[in-house]
Design a protein around this motif. Sequence first.
Motif, PDB file in Angstrom:
ATOM      1  N   LEU A  67       0.829  -1.206   0.000  1.00  0.00           N
ATOM      2  CA  LEU A  67       0.000   0.000   0.000  1.00  0.00           C
ATOM      3  C   LEU A  67       0.862   1.255   0.000  1.00  0.00           C
ATOM      4  O   LEU A  67       0.602   2.199  -0.760  1.00  0.00           O
ATOM      5  CB  LEU A  67      -0.922   0.002   1.223  1.00  0.00           C
ATOM      6  N   VAL A  68       1.887   1.279   0.835  1.00  0.00           N
ATOM      7  CA  VAL A  68       2.782   2.437   0.898  1.00  0.00           C
ATOM      8  C   VAL A  68       3.413   2.690  -0.464  1.00  0.00           C
ATOM      9  O   VAL A  68       3.480   3.829  -0.944  1.00  0.00           O
ATOM     10  CB  VAL A  68       3.869   2.227   1.971  1.00  0.00           C
ATOM     11  N   ASP A  69       3.868   1.627  -1.124  1.00  0.00           N
ATOM     12  CA  ASP A  69       4.513   1.759  -2.429  1.00  0.00           C
ATOM     13  C   ASP A  69       3.523   2.278  -3.472  1.00  0.00           C
ATOM     14  O   ASP A  69       3.849   3.165  -4.275  1.00  0.00           O
ATOM     15  CB  ASP A  69       5.079   0.409  -2.856  1.00  0.00           C
ATOM     16  N   ALA A  70       2.300   1.749  -3.454  1.00  0.00           N
ATOM     17  CA  ALA A  70       1.291   2.176  -4.424  1.00  0.00           C
ATOM     18  C   ALA A  70       0.892   3.634  -4.212  1.00  0.00           C
ATOM     19  O   ALA A  70       0.743   4.399  -5.170  1.00  0.00           O
ATOM     20  CB  ALA A  70       0.065   1.275  -4.336  1.00  0.00           C
ATOM     21  N   LEU A  71       0.725   4.024  -2.957  1.00  0.00           N
ATOM     22  CA  LEU A  71       0.354   5.417  -2.662  1.00  0.00           C
ATOM     23  C   LEU A  71       1.472   6.371  -3.043  1.00  0.00           C
ATOM     24  O   LEU A  71       1.222   7.421  -3.644  1.00  0.00           O
ATOM     25  CB  LEU A  71       0.022   5.562  -1.176  1.00  0.00           C
ATOM     26  N   ALA A  72       2.696   6.030  -2.683  1.00  0.00           N
ATOM     27  CA  ALA A  72       3.831   6.899  -3.006  1.00  0.00           C
ATOM     28  C   ALA A  72       3.969   7.064  -4.514  1.00  0.00           C
ATOM     29  O   ALA A  72       4.226   8.170  -5.010  1.00  0.00           O
ATOM     30  CB  ALA A  72       5.117   6.333  -2.412  1.00  0.00           C
ATOM     31  N   ASP A  73       3.787   5.975  -5.253  1.00  0.00           N
ATOM     32  CA  ASP A  73       3.901   6.023  -6.708  1.00  0.00           C
ATOM     33  C   ASP A  73       2.805   6.904  -7.299  1.00  0.00           C
ATOM     34  O   ASP A  73       3.057   7.715  -8.196  1.00  0.00           O
ATOM     35  CB  ASP A  73       3.815   4.612  -7.278  1.00  0.00           C
ATOM     36  N   HIS A  74       1.582   6.759  -6.785  1.00  0.00           N
ATOM     37  CA  HIS A  74       0.467   7.552  -7.310  1.00  0.00           C
ATOM     38  C   HIS A  74       0.645   9.037  -6.988  1.00  0.00           C
ATOM     39  O   HIS A  74       0.445   9.898  -7.850  1.00  0.00           O
ATOM     40  CB  HIS A  74      -0.847   7.052  -6.726  1.00  0.00           C
ATOM     41  N   ALA A 113      -7.085   6.606   3.558  1.00  0.00           N
ATOM     42  CA  ALA A 113      -6.045   5.655   3.960  1.00  0.00           C
ATOM     43  C   ALA A 113      -4.883   6.366   4.646  1.00  0.00           C
ATOM     44  O   ALA A 113      -4.364   5.906   5.671  1.00  0.00           O
ATOM     45  CB  ALA A 113      -5.543   4.884   2.748  1.00  0.00           C
ATOM     46  N   MET A 114      -4.472   7.494   4.104  1.00  0.00           N
ATOM     47  CA  MET A 114      -3.285   8.176   4.612  1.00  0.00           C
ATOM     48  C   MET A 114      -3.511   8.885   5.936  1.00  0.00           C
ATOM     49  O   MET A 114      -2.580   9.043   6.728  1.00  0.00           O
ATOM     50  CB  MET A 114      -2.774   9.181   3.572  1.00  0.00           C
ATOM     51  N   PHE A 115      -4.754   9.302   6.184  1.00  0.00           N
ATOM     52  CA  PHE A 115      -5.002  10.088   7.384  1.00  0.00           C
ATOM     53  C   PHE A 115      -5.863   9.370   8.420  1.00  0.00           C
ATOM     54  O   PHE A 115      -6.030   9.870   9.524  1.00  0.00           O
ATOM     55  CB  PHE A 115      -5.654  11.423   7.011  1.00  0.00           C
ATOM     56  N   THR A 116      -6.406   8.207   8.079  1.00  0.00           N
ATOM     57  CA  THR A 116      -7.192   7.458   9.066  1.00  0.00           C
ATOM     58  C   THR A 116      -6.749   6.003   9.086  1.00  0.00           C
ATOM     59  O   THR A 116      -6.031   5.580   9.969  1.00  0.00           O
ATOM     60  CB  THR A 116      -8.706   7.567   8.768  1.00  0.00           C
ATOM     61  N   GLY A 117      -7.159   5.223   8.079  1.00  0.00           N
ATOM     62  CA  GLY A 117      -6.922   3.787   8.106  1.00  0.00           C
ATOM     63  C   GLY A 117      -5.485   3.379   8.289  1.00  0.00           C
ATOM     64  O   GLY A 117      -5.158   2.562   9.168  1.00  0.00           O
ATOM     65  N   ALA A 118      -4.584   3.911   7.471  1.00  0.00           N
ATOM     66  CA  ALA A 118      -3.180   3.505   7.528  1.00  0.00           C
ATOM     67  C   ALA A 118      -2.295   4.586   8.139  1.00  0.00           C
ATOM     68  O   ALA A 118      -1.067   4.505   8.047  1.00  0.00           O
ATOM     69  CB  ALA A 118      -2.687   3.169   6.120  1.00  0.00           C
ATOM     70  N   ALA A 119      -2.900   5.550   8.788  1.00  0.00           N
ATOM     71  CA  ALA A 119      -2.132   6.675   9.319  1.00  0.00           C
ATOM     72  C   ALA A 119      -1.150   6.254  10.409  1.00  0.00           C
ATOM     73  O   ALA A 119      -0.186   6.966  10.694  1.00  0.00           O
ATOM     74  CB  ALA A 119      -3.083   7.742   9.866  1.00  0.00           C
ATOM     75  N   HIS A 120      -1.380   5.083  11.032  1.00  0.00           N
ATOM     76  CA  HIS A 120      -0.500   4.617  12.105  1.00  0.00           C
ATOM     77  C   HIS A 120       0.821   4.085  11.593  1.00  0.00           C
ATOM     78  O   HIS A 120       1.748   3.881  12.378  1.00  0.00           O
ATOM     79  CB  HIS A 120      -1.204   3.502  12.898  1.00  0.00           C
ATOM     80  N   LEU A 121       0.914   3.852  10.303  1.00  0.00           N
ATOM     81  CA  LEU A 121       2.142   3.282   9.757  1.00  0.00           C
ATOM     82  C   LEU A 121       3.218   4.362   9.613  1.00  0.00           C
ATOM     83  O   LEU A 121       2.984   5.386   8.976  1.00  0.00           O
ATOM     84  CB  LEU A 121       1.880   2.663   8.380  1.00  0.00           C
ATOM     85  N   PRO A 122       4.393   4.158  10.203  1.00  0.00           N
ATOM     86  CA  PRO A 122       5.464   5.155  10.056  1.00  0.00           C
ATOM     87  C   PRO A 122       5.801   5.427   8.594  1.00  0.00           C
ATOM     88  O   PRO A 122       6.137   6.554   8.220  1.00  0.00           O
ATOM     89  CB  PRO A 122       6.655   4.508  10.791  1.00  0.00           C
ATOM     90  N   GLU A 123       5.717   4.380   7.763  1.00  0.00           N
ATOM     91  CA  GLU A 123       6.037   4.555   6.344  1.00  0.00           C
ATOM     92  C   GLU A 123       5.054   5.489   5.651  1.00  0.00           C
ATOM     93  O   GLU A 123       5.410   6.231   4.736  1.00  0.00           O
ATOM     94  CB  GLU A 123       6.041   3.199   5.640  1.00  0.00           C
ATOM     95  N   ILE A 124       3.785   5.445   6.077  1.00  0.00           N
ATOM     96  CA  ILE A 124       2.773   6.337   5.505  1.00  0.00           C
ATOM     97  C   ILE A 124       3.071   7.780   5.880  1.00  0.00           C
ATOM     98  O   ILE A 124       3.001   8.694   5.050  1.00  0.00           O
ATOM     99  CB  ILE A 124       1.364   5.940   5.978  1.00  0.00           C
ATOM    100  N   ALA A 125       3.416   8.003   7.148  1.00  0.00           N
ATOM    101  CA  ALA A 125       3.758   9.356   7.598  1.00  0.00           C
ATOM    102  C   ALA A 125       4.962   9.890   6.830  1.00  0.00           C
ATOM    103  O   ALA A 125       4.992  11.057   6.427  1.00  0.00           O
ATOM    104  CB  ALA A 125       4.028   9.363   9.099  1.00  0.00           C
TER     105      ALA A 125
END
Length: 212
Positions: A67-74, A113-125
């Motif tokens: 997910l992190v890779d897909a979001l960063a790429d997009h 995803a970035m601000f709620t669901g996966a916001a806890h992931l350091p990689e997302i931040a």
Amino acid sequence: MQPAEPVQSAARPVGRGAKVRAAVHAATLAELLDKGYAALSVEDIAQRAGVHKTTVYRRWVDRDSLLVDALADHLATDLPVPNTGAIETDLRALARSLVQMFTSSTGQAILAAMFTGAAHLPEIAAARRHVFDDRLTRGEPVVARAIERGELPRDTDAAELLKTLAAPIYLRLLITAEPVNEATADQAVRVTLAAARAGALRPARVSKAATG
């Protein structure tokens, strides 16, 4: 003939790898849009992408790294940096493109995803911070050109101006849930220009009292 074989065998995986990565990224965002972060699974992503789940696991260790890779790429997709010859129309183009990106169905799913669901992931931040810093850097020439044309005070802080432009849009998107449209973008431009021309967007200065 023997020397030619390594060249062919080395070239083929590159093409397949790039196509698989693009297909899996697209499937990840589509699944995120359809089901949300909580229900996201590697199995469903692989099925949608038309690959076996082991193919996915060879490239990404788990769902979150994918997910992190897909979001960063997009999000790394360049927003066009306008050069219309006037700061007002440049900022309007920037603000409207931001609105357009994050009010789309995919954009809303990414924000969730970035601000709620996966916001806890350091990689997302980290990815979020990198993307926003990159956008500020890319927008700086817009401000620099306006200063050279005499449209803004020479000590205008480009980063502060761009943050002021984006702030009301993100406020509505992430906090107040008010409508976000081109009128929102245009109002953000008017407020930002008024603040900049009044000298309110200069670099922050630390007072002597604060520094001791």
